[in-house]
Design a protein around this motif. Structure first.
Motif, PDB file in Angstrom:
ATOM      1  N   ARG A   5       0.832  -1.200   0.000  1.00  0.00           N
ATOM      2  CA  ARG A   5       0.000   0.000   0.000  1.00  0.00           C
ATOM      3  C   ARG A   5       0.874   1.261   0.000  1.00  0.00           C
ATOM      4  NH1 ARG A   5      -2.356   0.500   4.855  1.00  0.00           N
ATOM      5  NH2 ARG A   5      -3.783   2.110   4.057  1.00  0.00           N
ATOM      6  N   ALA A   6       1.922   1.250   0.810  1.00  0.00           N
ATOM      7  CA  ALA A   6       2.834   2.398   0.856  1.00  0.00           C
ATOM      8  C   ALA A   6       3.538   2.581  -0.482  1.00  0.00           C
ATOM      9  CB  ALA A   6       3.854   2.209   1.986  1.00  0.00           C
ATOM     10  N   ASP A   7       3.967   1.486  -1.086  1.00  0.00           N
ATOM     11  CA  ASP A   7       4.651   1.523  -2.373  1.00  0.00           C
ATOM     12  C   ASP A   7       3.757   2.157  -3.436  1.00  0.00           C
ATOM     13  OD1 ASP A   7       6.434   1.003  -4.452  1.00  0.00           O
ATOM     14  OD2 ASP A   7       5.664  -1.016  -4.760  1.00  0.00           O
ATOM     15  N   GLU A   8       2.491   1.787  -3.441  1.00  0.00           N
ATOM     16  CA  GLU A   8       1.547   2.336  -4.425  1.00  0.00           C
ATOM     17  C   GLU A   8       1.412   3.845  -4.259  1.00  0.00           C
ATOM     18  OE1 GLU A   8      -0.917   2.195  -7.662  1.00  0.00           O
ATOM     19  OE2 GLU A   8       0.058   0.427  -6.770  1.00  0.00           O
ATOM     20  N   LEU A   9       1.359   4.309  -3.010  1.00  0.00           N
ATOM     21  CA  LEU A   9       1.241   5.740  -2.765  1.00  0.00           C
ATOM     22  C   LEU A   9       2.508   6.495  -3.175  1.00  0.00           C
ATOM     23  CD1 LEU A   9      -0.548   5.941   0.709  1.00  0.00           C
ATOM     24  CD2 LEU A   9      -1.369   6.927  -1.435  1.00  0.00           C
ATOM     25  N   VAL A  10       3.669   5.924  -2.862  1.00  0.00           N
ATOM     26  CA  VAL A  10       4.931   6.618  -3.098  1.00  0.00           C
ATOM     27  C   VAL A  10       5.333   6.556  -4.566  1.00  0.00           C
ATOM     28  CG1 VAL A  10       7.399   6.649  -2.564  1.00  0.00           C
ATOM     29  CG2 VAL A  10       5.738   6.237  -0.742  1.00  0.00           C
ATOM     30  N   ALA A  11       5.291   5.365  -5.147  1.00  0.00           N
ATOM     31  CA  ALA A  11       5.827   5.168  -6.496  1.00  0.00           C
ATOM     32  C   ALA A  11       4.769   5.216  -7.590  1.00  0.00           C
ATOM     33  CB  ALA A  11       6.575   3.826  -6.559  1.00  0.00           C
ATOM     34  N   GLY A  12       3.488   5.098  -7.219  1.00  0.00           N
ATOM     35  CA  GLY A  12       2.447   5.099  -8.227  1.00  0.00           C
ATOM     36  C   GLY A  12       2.455   3.829  -9.054  1.00  0.00           C
ATOM     37  N   PRO A  13       1.775   3.846 -10.197  1.00  0.00           N
ATOM     38  CA  PRO A  13       1.742   2.647 -11.048  1.00  0.00           C
ATOM     39  C   PRO A  13       3.135   2.313 -11.572  1.00  0.00           C
ATOM     40  CG  PRO A  13       0.040   4.233 -11.681  1.00  0.00           C
ATOM     41  CD  PRO A  13       0.956   4.947 -10.741  1.00  0.00           C
ATOM     42  N   ARG A  14       3.558   1.109 -11.378  1.00  0.00           N
ATOM     43  CA  ARG A  14       4.834   0.628 -11.907  1.00  0.00           C
ATOM     44  C   ARG A  14       4.757  -0.884 -12.006  1.00  0.00           C
ATOM     45  NH1 ARG A  14       8.830  -1.361  -8.344  1.00  0.00           N
ATOM     46  NH2 ARG A  14       8.266  -1.339  -6.140  1.00  0.00           N
ATOM     47  N   VAL A  52      -2.865   0.153   8.518  1.00  0.00           N
ATOM     48  CA  VAL A  52      -2.441   1.411   9.140  1.00  0.00           C
ATOM     49  C   VAL A  52      -2.874   2.567   8.254  1.00  0.00           C
ATOM     50  CG1 VAL A  52      -0.463   0.426  10.349  1.00  0.00           C
ATOM     51  CG2 VAL A  52      -0.178   1.285   8.030  1.00  0.00           C
ATOM     52  N   ALA A  53      -3.032   3.730   8.853  1.00  0.00           N
ATOM     53  CA  ALA A  53      -3.346   4.943   8.107  1.00  0.00           C
ATOM     54  C   ALA A  53      -2.049   5.692   7.836  1.00  0.00           C
ATOM     55  CB  ALA A  53      -4.308   5.816   8.897  1.00  0.00           C
ATOM     56  N   PHE A  54      -1.822   6.026   6.572  1.00  0.00           N
ATOM     57  CA  PHE A  54      -0.622   6.777   6.209  1.00  0.00           C
ATOM     58  C   PHE A  54      -0.966   8.265   6.233  1.00  0.00           C
ATOM     59  CE2 PHE A  54       0.017   2.767   3.647  1.00  0.00           C
ATOM     60  CZ  PHE A  54       0.943   2.221   4.517  1.00  0.00           C
ATOM     61  N   ASP A  55      -0.770   8.890   7.366  1.00  0.00           N
ATOM     62  CA  ASP A  55      -1.080  10.314   7.488  1.00  0.00           C
ATOM     63  C   ASP A  55      -0.157  11.116   6.573  1.00  0.00           C
ATOM     64  OD1 ASP A  55      -2.977   9.730   9.395  1.00  0.00           O
ATOM     65  OD2 ASP A  55      -1.567   9.929  11.063  1.00  0.00           O
ATOM     66  N   GLY A  56      -0.762  11.933   5.716  1.00  0.00           N
ATOM     67  CA  GLY A  56       0.054  12.739   4.815  1.00  0.00           C
ATOM     68  C   GLY A  56       0.259  12.113   3.459  1.00  0.00           C
ATOM     69  N   ARG A  66       6.080   7.169   2.963  1.00  0.00           N
ATOM     70  CA  ARG A  66       7.550   7.122   3.013  1.00  0.00           C
ATOM     71  C   ARG A  66       8.027   7.036   4.459  1.00  0.00           C
ATOM     72  NH1 ARG A  66       7.111  11.300  -0.692  1.00  0.00           N
ATOM     73  NH2 ARG A  66       7.605  10.707  -2.827  1.00  0.00           N
ATOM     74  N   ARG A  67       7.435   7.872   5.302  1.00  0.00           N
ATOM     75  CA  ARG A  67       7.843   7.860   6.712  1.00  0.00           C
ATOM     76  C   ARG A  67       7.550   6.512   7.354  1.00  0.00           C
ATOM     77  NH1 ARG A  67       5.574  13.135   6.488  1.00  0.00           N
ATOM     78  NH2 ARG A  67       3.610  12.365   7.362  1.00  0.00           N
ATOM     79  N   TRP A  68       6.407   5.913   7.003  1.00  0.00           N
ATOM     80  CA  TRP A  68       6.059   4.619   7.581  1.00  0.00           C
ATOM     81  C   TRP A  68       7.069   3.558   7.153  1.00  0.00           C
ATOM     82  CZ3 TRP A  68       4.988  -0.339   6.075  1.00  0.00           C
ATOM     83  CH2 TRP A  68       4.436  -1.168   7.052  1.00  0.00           C
ATOM     84  N   LEU A  69       7.425   3.534   5.893  1.00  0.00           N
ATOM     85  CA  LEU A  69       8.397   2.544   5.410  1.00  0.00           C
ATOM     86  C   LEU A  69       9.717   2.657   6.172  1.00  0.00           C
ATOM     87  CD1 LEU A  69       7.769   2.736   1.561  1.00  0.00           C
ATOM     88  CD2 LEU A  69       7.386   0.729   3.003  1.00  0.00           C
ATOM     89  N   GLU A  70      10.156   3.883   6.398  1.00  0.00           N
ATOM     90  CA  GLU A  70      11.420   4.057   7.110  1.00  0.00           C
ATOM     91  C   GLU A  70      11.277   3.692   8.586  1.00  0.00           C
ATOM     92  OE1 GLU A  70      15.384   5.255   8.162  1.00  0.00           O
ATOM     93  OE2 GLU A  70      14.362   4.285   6.487  1.00  0.00           O
TER      94      GLU A  70
END
Length: 715
Positions: A389-398, A414-418, A424-428
């Motif tokens: 889910r985080a990857d989709e938000l950060v990198a978009g379609p790929r 989890v909710a990705f605030d922002g 990105r912050r969650w992944l780190e």
């Protein structure tokens, strides 16, 4: 455009950003956009609520800080080593002292827990240095030697306080010492560190609390009148706890959990553990607390022993339990009340290393390996879903080869605030658990889970260069995909592995992985049509890193044609960008300008702000090389504004360096100095060494020596 010109730099000069303008227009625009000084680093975590005594140890530390030996090494900081057995309170004391002393060290207070940088017992010192430097990955060198040099440079002469928690050996502490005699380093360790103590260091071993302080701590934690009503039983409870703060805290919480029991009964329970089983003091207290748990809370405690990280969100605990968030919350409340689990200020949970070991022993005693394996699989799948889910938000379609995990019935997302920034912050924040999940899945034979989780970890790696972890898990990904019988995934994993390898100078192994990927993909006629051009791109990037720009350009050109044939517009855009960079390196500035102008316009229309900004930067450099100083300044200014809007200090510094070089070529020393000072301020705020971000001897400015700038992710 002006006629194409060829520029060359010869001799031993070290060139940061070089601009040679064949045509100079009247340019008098000045900038007053210097960033304010960066905040003083304050990394110290908060301390526990309950504390007692340690006045003698505190006096020793304060005395050590007040004065130094006459023969002290003038290049080394003052070092205090707090040592003692597990549960004695080293970290708590170290942090309390650090907070007390921090006002004396106006240049900042840094903190690193080496246990959070460990894999199989060994601490990744490169990662520890990144945490101390502030984690600005674009500014960090790839290798350990470069990061050590940067850390020494950034800490030289500063009045700085550094806490190194959970050190095991002198060798892993030495590189983390600031290069300043005005600094203080507080080290906590189970064992003495004679190598450090042989220098100008003060050793402060911690022993058990005295009885009067033990009972005071127990009263603070328990807040229970039974301690006053039955002093003899209270004294016996204190004796059983042996003066260990960890045992006293658990005993106090245990009293709270059994508010109706008479104190002699509680004491008898603990005494039986000690006499009958011969358990260590803390173990006996923990066992007693464990027996007071409900069946569900006891089960969760056992399952958390194998969680891939010591810090974790409550949703992942729900995944381990497998009964939904409400059931998990009830169990977590019990564990917190029993002091068998800590809740941090950010809402995350923490299972101390000693408690993890205890939970693991309780799990072995329960003897249900199948239960633990099922819990591990649920946790891995939960983390994989969140990472996807985080990857989709950060990198978009790929291109993604794994089938995405659907919503899980046993644990919420989890909710990705922002949005993308929050993802990105969650992944780190969860990187220890994410990388640990790959290792855990592979160890349990869950090969599909292992390589599938490596796909979103690519997005994390592109934003945060944790090289040791990335190389380790991408190697696992290669092997897992092979065991899984998925050659396309193995191709993808080999490419992902190649990049951190070549970025850390391991070109032979990187080349082996790329060539193996090229051989395999050529035998996959039914693979995703984006896979072959992606492999070609990786090969081109590797050749560029090795200085072979002719072959790199050919690879990018072929990849662009294949993306066009497959109708992959972003792939075409990315390869056009790479071709523009390659053309600039080959001195083909007119072609570079045409390609980069195409990228700039398309990226802006498609909302790819970062790519548009970097294309504008590189276009400005190409225009300057062609002698069109007016257009060059417009594009570089555009890149500067773009970087400031995105909050990218790295790209802003690059733009300012290029604008400074352009201003110098036009004879405007004042504007050049203004830009250069602003660039240096940005570098200082990020903890970077005071030098241009992309020194490029004899090459087009703004491009790293022999390599492709970090302008975009692979397709």
């Amino acid at each position: 455009m002006a006629e194409e010109t060829r520029n060359a730099v010869t001799g031993p000069a070290r060139v940061g950003s070089l601009i040679q303008a064949g045509r100079v227009d009247a340019l008098h625009q000045h900038f007053h956009l210097a960033p304010p000084p960066g905040p003083i680093p304050r990394q110290l975590p908060v301390t526990g609520a309950h504390f007692e005594d340690r006045e003698e140890e505190r006096r020793r530390v304060l005395a050590a800080v007040a004065g130094r030996c006459g023969d002290a090494d003038p290049a080394r900081p003052r070092i205090v080593v707090l040592s003692g057995v597990g549960g004695i309170g080293k970290t708590t004391l170290g942090l309390r002292l650090a907070h007390e002393l921090a006002p004396r060290y106006p240049d900042g207070a840094l903190y690193v827990d080496l246990d959070e940088c460990r894999s199989d017992g060994a601490a990744d010192i490169s990662q520890a240095l990144a945490l101390l430097l502030g984690g600005h990955d674009e500014w960090l060198p790839a290798g350990l030697a470069g990061r050590r040099a940067q850390y020494r440079e950034r800490t030289a002469g500063l009045r700085l306080l550094v806490v190194v928690d959970n050190a095991r050996y002198e060798a892993e502490t030495e590189p983390l010492l600031p290069a300043s005699p005005h600094a203080l380093v507080i080290v906590t360790s189970h064992a003495r560190l004679p190598g450090l103590e042989a220098d100008d260091a003060v050793s402060v071993p911690l022993g058990p609390l005295k009885p009067e302080h033990s009972i005071a701590l127990l009263r603070r934690v328990a807040g229970d009148a039974r301690l006053s009503a039955d002093p003899a039983a209270a004294d016996e409870l204190v004796r059983i706890c042996g003066g260990l703060p960890a045992a006293l805290r658990v005993a106090g919480q245990w009293m709270r959990a059994h508010s109706r029991w008479r104190l002699p009964r509680l004491v008898a329970e603990l005494r039986a553990e000690l006499n009958q089983k011969g358990l260590p003091v803390v173990e006996a207290v923990w066992d007693a607390a464990y027996r007071g748990l409900s069946a569900r809370a006891a089960r969760l405690y056992r399952l958390l022993a194998e969680h891939p990280a010591a810090h974790f969100p409550p949703e992942s605990a729900a995944a381990a339990l497998g009964e939904g968030q409400d059931a998990a919350d009830d169990a977590l409340d019990e564990l917190e009340r029993a002091s068998l689990l800590e809740v941090r200020l950010d809402g995350h949970l923490y299972l101390h290393g000693l408690l993890r070991a205890h939970a693991r022993r309780r799990a072995r005693a329960a003897g249900d390996a199948a239960e633990a394996r099922q819990a591990a699989r649920r946790v891995v799948r939960w983390y994989r879903r969140q990472a996807e889910r985080a990857d989709e938000l950060v990198a978009g379609p790929r291109m993604r080869l794994a089938t995405a995990v659907e919503e899980l019935p046993y644990a919420p997302d989890v909710a990705f605030d922002g949005g993308a920034d929050g993802a990105r912050r969650w992944l780190e924040h969860e990187r220890v658990a994410l990388y640990g999940c790959v290792r855990l899945a592979f160890a349990h034979g869950e090969d599909t889970e292992a390589w599938s989780l490596c796909e979103p970890l690519w997005t994390h790696f592109m934003n945060h260069r944790h090289y040791a972890d990335a190389i380790d898990v991408f190697r696992i990904g290669v092997e897992a995909a092979g065991r899984d019988g998925h050659p396309a995934a193995q191709v993808r994993m080999r490419c992902q592995l190649a990049r951190p390898l070549w970025e850390t100078g391991q070109f032979d192994e990187a080349g082996h992985e790329v060539r193996a990927a090229e051989r395999t993909v050529s035998a996959l006629p039914d693979a995703d049509p984006r896979l072959l051009p992606s492999v070609l791109e990786f090969g081109g990037r590797l050749r560029a890193e090795q200085g072979d720009w002719e072959d790199a350009a050919a690879a990018f050109e072929r990849a662009r044609r294949l993306h066009a044939d497959a109708g992959n517009g972003y792939g075409v855009l990315l390869q056009t960008h790479l071709l523009g960079q390659a053309a600039a390196r080959l001195g083909q500035h007119r072609r570079a300008a045409a390609l980069l102008e195409e990228v700039r316009e398309r990226a802006a229309k498609e909302g790819r702000t970062r790519l548009a900004g970097r294309a504008a930067h590189e276009l400005g450099l190409a225009l300057a090389a062609l002698g069109d100083a007016g257009q060059a300044k417009e594009r570089l200014t555009e890149a500067l504004v773009n970087a400031r809007r995105r909050g990218s200090g790295y790209d802003e510094a690059r733009a300012r360096e290029a604008l400074a070089a352009l201003a110098e070529s036009l004879g405007d020393a004042g504007e050049a100095a203004e830009h250069r000072a602003a660039a240096r301020a940005l570098q200082a705020r990020a903890g970077a060494l005071p030098q241009p971000p992309h020194p490029s001897p004899g090459a087009s400015p703004g491009v790293s020596p022999g390599g492709v700038p970090p302008a975009a992710s692979e397709s």
